[in-house]
Enzyme design. Structure first.
Site, short mmCIF file in Angstrom:
data_model
loop_
_atom_site.label_atom_id
_atom_site.label_comp_id
_atom_site.label_asym_id
_atom_site.label_seq_id
_atom_site.Cartn_x
_atom_site.Cartn_y
_atom_site.Cartn_z
N GLY A 53 -31.74 -51.10 10.60
CA GLY A 53 -30.65 -50.76 11.52
C GLY A 53 -30.50 -49.27 11.63
O GLY A 53 -31.46 -48.51 11.44
N SER A 54 -29.29 -48.84 11.93
CA SER A 54 -29.05 -47.42 12.19
C SER A 54 -29.01 -46.63 10.88
O SER A 54 -28.68 -47.18 9.81
CB SER A 54 -27.73 -47.27 12.93
OG SER A 54 -26.68 -47.75 12.11
N GLU A 66 -31.17 -40.19 18.52
CA GLU A 66 -31.89 -41.36 19.00
C GLU A 66 -31.13 -41.95 20.19
O GLU A 66 -29.94 -42.24 20.10
CB GLU A 66 -31.97 -42.39 17.87
CG GLU A 66 -32.76 -43.61 18.22
CD GLU A 66 -32.69 -44.66 17.11
OE1 GLU A 66 -31.60 -44.92 16.60
OE2 GLU A 66 -33.75 -45.21 16.76
N PRO A 75 -28.37 -61.84 10.78
CA PRO A 75 -28.81 -61.20 12.02
C PRO A 75 -27.64 -60.47 12.68
O PRO A 75 -26.49 -60.65 12.27
CB PRO A 75 -29.27 -62.38 12.88
CG PRO A 75 -28.48 -63.54 12.37
CD PRO A 75 -28.17 -63.29 10.92
N ASP A 76 -27.94 -59.71 13.70
CA ASP A 76 -26.86 -59.13 14.49
C ASP A 76 -26.13 -60.27 15.22
O ASP A 76 -26.77 -61.25 15.63
CB ASP A 76 -27.45 -58.14 15.52
CG ASP A 76 -26.37 -57.37 16.23
OD1 ASP A 76 -26.03 -56.27 15.76
OD2 ASP A 76 -25.84 -57.87 17.25
N GLU A 114 -34.95 -49.52 6.74
CA GLU A 114 -35.76 -49.14 7.92
C GLU A 114 -34.78 -48.68 8.97
O GLU A 114 -34.03 -49.49 9.51
CB GLU A 114 -36.54 -50.37 8.42
CG GLU A 114 -37.51 -50.94 7.42
CD GLU A 114 -38.77 -50.11 7.30
OE1 GLU A 114 -39.05 -49.31 8.21
OE2 GLU A 114 -39.47 -50.24 6.28
N CYS A 149 -37.73 -49.41 17.50
CA CYS A 149 -37.64 -48.30 16.55
C CYS A 149 -38.85 -47.38 16.64
O CYS A 149 -38.75 -46.19 16.40
CB CYS A 149 -37.46 -48.83 15.14
SG CYS A 149 -38.79 -49.91 14.61
N TRP A 190 -30.35 -56.16 16.50
CA TRP A 190 -30.55 -57.09 17.62
C TRP A 190 -31.84 -56.84 18.39
O TRP A 190 -32.22 -57.63 19.24
CB TRP A 190 -29.37 -56.97 18.60
CG TRP A 190 -28.94 -55.55 18.79
CD1 TRP A 190 -27.92 -54.94 18.12
CD2 TRP A 190 -29.54 -54.56 19.63
NE1 TRP A 190 -27.85 -53.61 18.50
CE2 TRP A 190 -28.84 -53.35 19.42
CE3 TRP A 190 -30.60 -54.56 20.53
CZ2 TRP A 190 -29.16 -52.16 20.07
CZ3 TRP A 190 -30.94 -53.38 21.18
CH2 TRP A 190 -30.21 -52.20 20.94
N ASN A 191 -32.51 -55.71 18.14
CA ASN A 191 -33.55 -55.31 19.10
C ASN A 191 -34.84 -56.12 18.97
O ASN A 191 -35.53 -56.32 19.97
CB ASN A 191 -33.82 -53.80 19.01
CG ASN A 191 -34.42 -53.38 17.70
OD1 ASN A 191 -34.03 -53.89 16.65
ND2 ASN A 191 -35.35 -52.47 17.74
P1 NAD Z 1 -26.56 -51.18 13.05
O1 NAD Z 1 -26.88 -50.37 11.85
O2 NAD Z 1 -25.28 -50.95 13.72
O3 NAD Z 1 -26.61 -52.75 12.71
C1 NAD Z 1 -27.73 -53.34 12.11
C2 NAD Z 1 -27.29 -54.56 11.31
O4 NAD Z 1 -26.50 -54.13 10.21
C3 NAD Z 1 -26.41 -55.54 12.09
O5 NAD Z 1 -26.73 -56.84 11.66
C4 NAD Z 1 -25.00 -55.15 11.65
O6 NAD Z 1 -24.08 -56.19 11.78
C5 NAD Z 1 -25.22 -54.77 10.20
N1 NAD Z 1 -24.31 -53.77 9.65
C6 NAD Z 1 -23.73 -52.72 10.27
N2 NAD Z 1 -23.03 -51.99 9.41
C7 NAD Z 1 -23.17 -52.56 8.19
C8 NAD Z 1 -22.68 -52.27 6.89
N3 NAD Z 1 -21.90 -51.21 6.65
N4 NAD Z 1 -23.04 -53.08 5.86
C9 NAD Z 1 -23.85 -54.14 6.08
N5 NAD Z 1 -24.32 -54.49 7.29
C10 NAD Z 1 -23.99 -53.70 8.34
O7 NAD Z 1 -27.81 -50.98 14.01
P2 NAD Z 1 -27.91 -51.25 15.56
O8 NAD Z 1 -27.39 -50.07 16.26
O9 NAD Z 1 -27.38 -52.56 15.89
O10 NAD Z 1 -29.52 -51.32 15.72
C11 NAD Z 1 -30.27 -50.31 16.27
C12 NAD Z 1 -30.76 -49.37 15.18
O11 NAD Z 1 -31.72 -50.02 14.35
C13 NAD Z 1 -31.49 -48.16 15.77
O12 NAD Z 1 -31.08 -47.00 15.10
C14 NAD Z 1 -32.95 -48.46 15.46
O13 NAD Z 1 -33.77 -47.32 15.37
C15 NAD Z 1 -32.85 -49.17 14.16
N6 NAD Z 1 -34.06 -49.94 13.90
C16 NAD Z 1 -34.95 -49.49 12.96
C17 NAD Z 1 -36.14 -50.19 12.73
C18 NAD Z 1 -37.16 -49.72 11.72
O14 NAD Z 1 -38.03 -50.48 11.36
N7 NAD Z 1 -37.09 -48.47 11.25
C19 NAD Z 1 -36.40 -51.35 13.44
C20 NAD Z 1 -35.48 -51.76 14.41
C21 NAD Z 1 -34.31 -51.06 14.62
#
Ligand code: NAD
Length: 540
Positions: free
Chosen positions: A251-252, A405, A202-203, A273, A307, A177-178
């Site tokens: 994501g995470s 983080e 998307p989120d 990423e 990120c 979502w960020n």
């Molecule tokens: P998250 O991993 O919880 O969710 C990210 C996305 O993945 C969401 O759309 C979510 O619905 C989906 N998702 C979650 N679990 C899943 C699974 N098991 N299978 C498939 N899809 C799944 O992340 P968040 O906490 O919402 O976002 C923040 C994180 O994203 C932070 O750790 C940040 O550092 C990271 N991030 C990294 C970058 C990069 O380029 N390295 C960029 C932006 C954000």
């Protein structure tokens, strides 16, 4: 013409606690056509997103079931067959058009980004600028990135080699979502220009921005079925991993590991990423006043929910007192605000969960003896999820904020006595996404950068120039990711090669079979002599 009209909703005045429905800040006429774009049979329920500025409801989003996701991927596959054969100049033109459209229609998408994420408008503009940059880059460079390679063959002259790049099919892009515009498009655009279809998940909090991206791509000339949006959370994401031909996940780290394992089971590629614990090093020859604006932006842009943003400042003790005093002054001066205009420096956190996490990290650090130099408080007077930009000192190494983080507007300061000590402190992390080094001596800064364990290092810049240098790969070392984004890397990840080797002259008795047809050890002798000759001539 660029529409620079500030958003119509002055957020504070729209919120009316007597009428909860009034917190649906967006006009239904704007939301309905966007939501209609979701690939959903409406059988899997709905999700209600929240506006971080008010805590009230923002939009009701139909969720996509697993069957909806599979159907979207199948539709994408059909459209992709035609698209892959469409001339590259046509595919590139769509991106070129998008680069223009995103600038012209920026005020619409800036409103959506702010209303969904709560970030300040100047941080929302980072995304508009980024997509204009990425779209233009691939529009210009796609031909080179996708061109057929002709490496040397086994036997010079009589072996012709062509390495072609072909799209993988349907790319599944899963985004957090960020950065809701940047992160649904930055992998989708190279995927599309390479001849793939894309299905984006998307989120749930930021679906409207992704739908706006779909609308803008349609206006840019992208045929139907090539960029579809499915909505929902983890389960929708899992269904997409189970159906796509390549997964571009942002994501995470925790979710990234699961996505990688799932994609691995299916033997499809995944670029990941993930999270970071980025650090900034301030060397003792820095001009503090010159460095500070960039350092502050690197820590607090997008309310620290970026990120690449820095959560650790490592400062040489010779300048530490001056630097920290001025940092604290500038951080306290940051303006918090919820307006859809450029008056605020820092916006809100995006959700109650983010507020809980940020507060927990700061409280834990304080309980372990850390000192709060600025911030450290929930700013509910500005909005429900606002948190004051925070600077911590004397943070013990076992504090959550030292290792995990935080993903919020919190930075901790560590003093060091040398560049070597700074490198050791910066590298002491399970993450390796991005770092930055600030020094008056570029050669010295490069020497430090050369020892950093991270996918990117900025010198005398927080992150902006590195992220914006879209021809160069970015990504993470260690737990920060797998694979690279931007430039040639994204195109390579979302295409597969086909090597076509031609035996030239085979029909005229010049081919390798003529040698193999000889009796006894003759073929081995001839090939040995040829290999030794090629070694001496340094033929690759
Ligand atoms: P998250 O991993 O919880 O969710 C990210 C996305 O993945 C969401 O759309 C979510 O619905 C989906 N998702 C979650 N679990 C899943 C699974 N098991 N299978 C498939 N899809 C799944 O992340 P968040 O906490 O919402 O976002 C923040 C994180 O994203 C932070 O750790 C940040 O550092 C990271 N991030 C990294 C970058 C990069 O380029 N390295 C960029 C932006 C954000």
């Amino acid at each position: 013409m660029i529409d620079e009209t500030p958003g119509e909703a002055a957020v504070g005045s729209v919120f009316d606690p007597e009428r909860p429905e009034s917190t649906y800040l967006l006009e239904p006429e704007l939301v309905a056509p966007l939501v209609a774009r979701i690939s959903s049979s409406q059988s899997a329920g709905t999700h209600r997103s929240t506006c971080p500025f008010t805590g009230g409801p923002l939009a009701t989003i139909p969720v996509s079931s697993s069957a909806d996701v599979t159907a979207a991927v199948e539709r994408g596959r059909l459209a992709q067959r035609v698209w892959a054969r469409t001339d590259l100049s046509v595919r590139s033109r769509v991106l070129d058009n998008l680069a223009r459209i995103v600038l012209v229609r920026q005020s619409e998408v800036l409103d959506l980004i702010q209303l969904e994420t709560g970030k300040a408008r100047r941080s929302a503009f980072d995304e508009v600028g980024d997509i204009a940059q990425v779209a233009r880059h691939y529009a210009v460079k796609a031909r080179r990135y996708l061109s057929t390679d002709r490496p040397a063959g086994m036997i010079p002259l009589v072996t012709g080699v062509r390495v072609q790049r072909r799209p993988v099919g349907v790319v599944g892009a899963i985004a957090p979502w960020n950065y809701p515009l940047t992160l649904v498009l930055s992998e989708a655009l190279p995927a599309l220009v390479a001849g793939n279809a894309v299905v984006v998940k998307p989120d749930p909090q930021t679906t409207l921005t992704a739908l706006w991206a779909a609308e803008a791509l349609e206006e840019a000339g992208l045929p139907a079925g090539l960029f579809q949006v499915v909505a929902g959370g983890r389960e929708t994401g899992e269904a997409l991993v189970d159906a796509a031909d390549h997964v571009a996940f942002t994501g995470s780290t925790e979710a990234g590991r699961k996505v990688a394992a799932r994609a691995g089971e299916r033997l499809v590629g995944a670029t990941l990423e993930l999270g970071g614990k980025n650090a900034i090093y301030i060397a003792d020859d820095v001009d503090v006043d010159t460095a500070l604006p960039g350092v502050v932006r690197a820590c607090f842009a997008s309310t620290g929910q970026l990120c690449l943003s820095a959560e650790r400042i490592v400062v040489h003790e010779a300048v530490a007192d001056e630097f920290v005093a001025k940092l604290v002054r500038d951080v306290r001066n940051l303006r918090l605000g919820a307006g859809l205009d450029y008056t605020a420096d820092v916006g809100s956190l995006t959700s109650a969960a983010q507020l809980t996490k940020v507060s927990a990290h700061v409280d834990d650090a304080i309980a372990r003896g850390a000192v709060v130099l600025a911030g450290g408080v929930h700013r509910s007077d500005v909005g429900p999820y606002f948190y004051a930009p925070t600077v911590l000192d004397d943070v013990p190494s076992d504090a959550l904020v030292a290792r995990e983080e935080t993903f919020g507007p919190v930075v901790s300061v560590t003093r060091v006595r040398s560049d070597d000590e700074a490198v050791a402190v910066m590298n002491d992390s399970e993450y390796g996404l991005h770092m930055s080094v600030w020094s008056g001596d570029t050669a010295r800064a490069r020497k430090v950068a050369d020892q950093i364990e991270a996918g990117s290092v900025s010198i005398n810049d927080g992150y902006v120039l590195t992220w914006g240098s879209v021809g160069a790969p970015t990504g993470g070392w260690k737990a920060s990711g797998l694979g690279r984004r931007h430039g040639r890397s994204s195109v390579e990840a979302m295409t597969q090669t086909r090597t076509v080797v031609t035996a030239r002259g085979a029909g005229r008795g010049l081919g390798i079979e003529t040698v193999f047809a000889l009796e006894g050890a003759a073929p081995s002798r001839i090939l040995s002599a040829a290999l030794e000759g090629m070694r001496k001539l340094r033929i690759p």
